[in-house]
Design an enzyme around this catalytic site. Structure first.
Site, PDB file in Angstrom:
ATOM      1  N   CYS A  86       0.821  -1.145   0.043  1.00  0.00           N
ATOM      2  CA  CYS A  86      -0.214  -0.127  -0.094  1.00  0.00           C
ATOM      3  C   CYS A  86       0.934   1.318   0.050  1.00  0.00           C
ATOM      4  O   CYS A  86       1.543   1.492  -0.913  1.00  0.00           O
ATOM      5  CB  CYS A  86      -0.885  -0.033   1.157  1.00  0.00           C
ATOM      6  N   HIS A 181      -3.660  -5.198   0.817  1.00  0.00           N
ATOM      7  CA  HIS A 181      -3.126  -5.703   2.059  1.00  0.00           C
ATOM      8  C   HIS A 181      -2.962  -7.258   2.112  1.00  0.00           C
ATOM      9  O   HIS A 181      -4.131  -7.917   2.579  1.00  0.00           O
ATOM     10  CB  HIS A 181      -3.615  -5.267   3.118  1.00  0.00           C
ATOM     11  N   GLU A 183      -1.780  -8.941   4.389  1.00  0.00           N
ATOM     12  CA  GLU A 183      -1.610  -9.339   5.918  1.00  0.00           C
ATOM     13  C   GLU A 183      -2.888  -9.528   6.488  1.00  0.00           C
ATOM     14  O   GLU A 183      -3.154 -10.167   7.657  1.00  0.00           O
ATOM     15  CB  GLU A 183      -0.816  -8.491   6.629  1.00  0.00           C
TER      16      GLU A 183
END
Length: 524
Positions: A86, A181, A183
């Site tokens: 990002c 993202h 994660e």
């Protein structure tokens, strides 16, 4: 043969992302050691860390302003693989000669990613396949900027309907950027994408396992301590329990456990802790009655930071007194990695203290005991895995966290014996009902808070002015961020009814519906 669990390591540079700690946990779950450092950390620290790969986190700012955060320029010159996520992708693109612009249509939430070149990061990974045979991935976006022009040497490796450059790569220099993202759980294949970077691109060997961590910790404790004795303070929480068990496994009878009855523990907690540790640990446990001492030290103190530091001071003084009696030189503490992160400051001062943790900044500077902190590198979920591997009972391992200063920081303002007694009862009712309703393990932490304010109520036929109790329950994975627990109204009504009816000094109960951030989990 013992493994070097720190041999292969990933550095995560934090640009202020709410997900930065989550990236670290994902890398740890892959089996590779990593550390989280602020993005403005100095070059010497990074070179000393000697990472096999670097991850640039997301962040709340925009790259399009000249004063916003940038990655240290030298990391792009040391031959180390870099993954930008990002904001991390955007600053990488900008710093290496690309262009970043504000997008006309920001992307927040679910998006479908079309993979243009699956090499390295996306190899063999797909959620679906397009009619044209291209891999499709469900991903989570959260950005208002986009890379509008690639830096020299890069190619687009994925796109979405709103982001033509949703992923990029310079395969020669091993630089990769993801606009989404990986994660978060909303990106189902995110763990595999991160594993491709950590294992295949950075070529890290996954030695960071529970078994290897225990072996490494035991060796480290034995080397540091030698034949000297260690004191570990028991609190009833998982961190101190795992610390004590790990130290006991390393040095056996050289460990002396000390349970300090501060008067600030939960209802019946002293008896419960003594029973558990004498039964399961098999180590010597000394219980010190320090209730009067703590109350005297806290008298007239209302500032939360002062209460924390006084609690730390008194704990250490009690331990030092016991250590002198027993000729003990070492103190074992249950400091964990989130404590270290939240209590850290960068040299530039851009990351500020959220609160002083009892296990970190609350310790007196003139402490006479040498310190060992075997859990200092671990997140809470890693600590629990260690505890289970060491044979501790699951009820203890999954018990909700309890702060070192105890109820002192769950009483707003000055502490008194009356306030403690009221809070103990209210907290016990709340926890009892959570367990009876099978909600206890559905929330990550729950407790009551005493507010030294009086509110009007009616008991019987008379007006009644009583104290206010706040209830707090949160759900979290890593305790770095948390959501308030949406418990059923019927349940909360039952708890409230019991508290105001069974504790005559209380006239009102409220429920805390604030996430972390903006609030912290504890009230003080």
């Amino acid at each position: 043969m013992l493994k070097d669990i720190h041999q292969h390591r990933i550095l995560i540079l934090d640009f202020g992302s709410q997900y930065a700690q989550l990236i670290a946990r994902r890398v740890r779950e892959i089996g590779v050691y990593c550390e989280l450092m602020p993005c403005d950390i100095d070059e010497e620290t990074i070179r000393d860390f000697n990472p096999h790969g670097i991850i640039l986190s997301g962040g709340p700012e925009t790259v399009t302003l000249s004063h916003t955060l940038r990655a240290p320029a030298f990391i792009f010159e040391i031959g180390c693989p870099v993954l930008g996520i990002c904001y991390g992708m955007q600053t990488m693109a900008y710093q290496l000669g690309g262009k970043v612009n504000r997008t006309a249509k920001a992307e927040f939430g679910h998006a479908q990613l079309r993979v243009l070149n699956p090499a390295f990061l996306f190899d063999g990974i797909e959620d679906q396949v397009s009619p044209q045979g291209e891999p499709l991935l469900d991903v989570w976006m959260s950005h208002g900027d986009i890379v509008s022009e690639l830096p020299p040497g890069f190619e687009a490796t994925a796109c979405t309907d709103n982001s033509p450059l949703a992923a990029m790569a310079d395969f020669k220099r091993r630089f990769f950027g993801l606009q989404f993202h990986p994660e978060v759980t909303h990106t189902p294949q995110g763990d595999r994408i991160l594993a491709h970077f950590v294992i295949h691109i950075c070529q890290c060997i996954p030695n960071w396992t529970t078994k290897h961590i225990i072996e490494d910790s035991i060796r480290d404790i034995q080397e540091k301590v030698g034949k000297e004795q260690v004191i570990v303070g028991l609190s009833g929480g998982v961190d101190s329990a795992v610390t004590a068990t790990l130290v006991h496994k390393a040095i056996g009878d050289q460990l002396v456990c000390v349970l300090v009855d501060t008067g600030l523990l939960r209802l019946n907690e002293v008896d419960e802790v003594l029973n558990v540790f004498q039964k399961h640990l098999g180590a010597k446990v000394i219980c010190v009655d320090a209730k009067d001492r703590f109350m005297k030290a806290l008298k007239g103190i209302s500032d939360p930071e002062e209460k924390r530091k006084i609690a730390g001071e008194q704990f250490i003084r009690v331990f030092e007194e016991q250590a002198k009696k027993l000729n003990v030189k070492w103190l074992g503490q249950g400091t964990i990695y989130p404590d270290v992160i939240e209590s850290a400051k960068t040299k530039t001062g851009k990351v500020h203290i959220i609160k002083t943790h009892h296990n970190v900044g609350g310790l007196p500077l003139n402490m006479e005991l040498k310190l060992i902190e075997p859990l200092r590198e671990l997140f809470k979920d890693e600590v629990r895995k260690l505890g289970l591997e060491l044979g501790l009972p699951a009820d203890l391992i999954y018990r909700h966290p309890f702060p070192g200063p105890g109820l002192a920081i769950r009483i707003l303002g000055e502490v008194s014996a009356e306030y403690i007694n009221i809070l103990k009862q209210a907290d016990a009712i709340f926890i009892e009902e959570l367990k009876k309703s099978d909600y206890y393990h559905q929330v990550s932490q729950a407790f009551a808070v005493f507010m030294p304010l009086k509110s009007v109520g009616v008991k019987g036929d008379a007006r009644h002015y009583g104290y206010i109790i706040a209830l707090r329950a949160v759900k979290t994975v890593d305790f770095m961020t948390a959501q308030w627990a949406d418990l059923p109204h019927e349940f909360l009504s039952k708890v409230s009814h019991r508290i105001v009816n069974e504790i005559k000094e209380v006239s009102r109960v409220v429920y805390d519906m604030t996430n972390k951030p903006p609030a912290t989990i504890e009230w003080e």
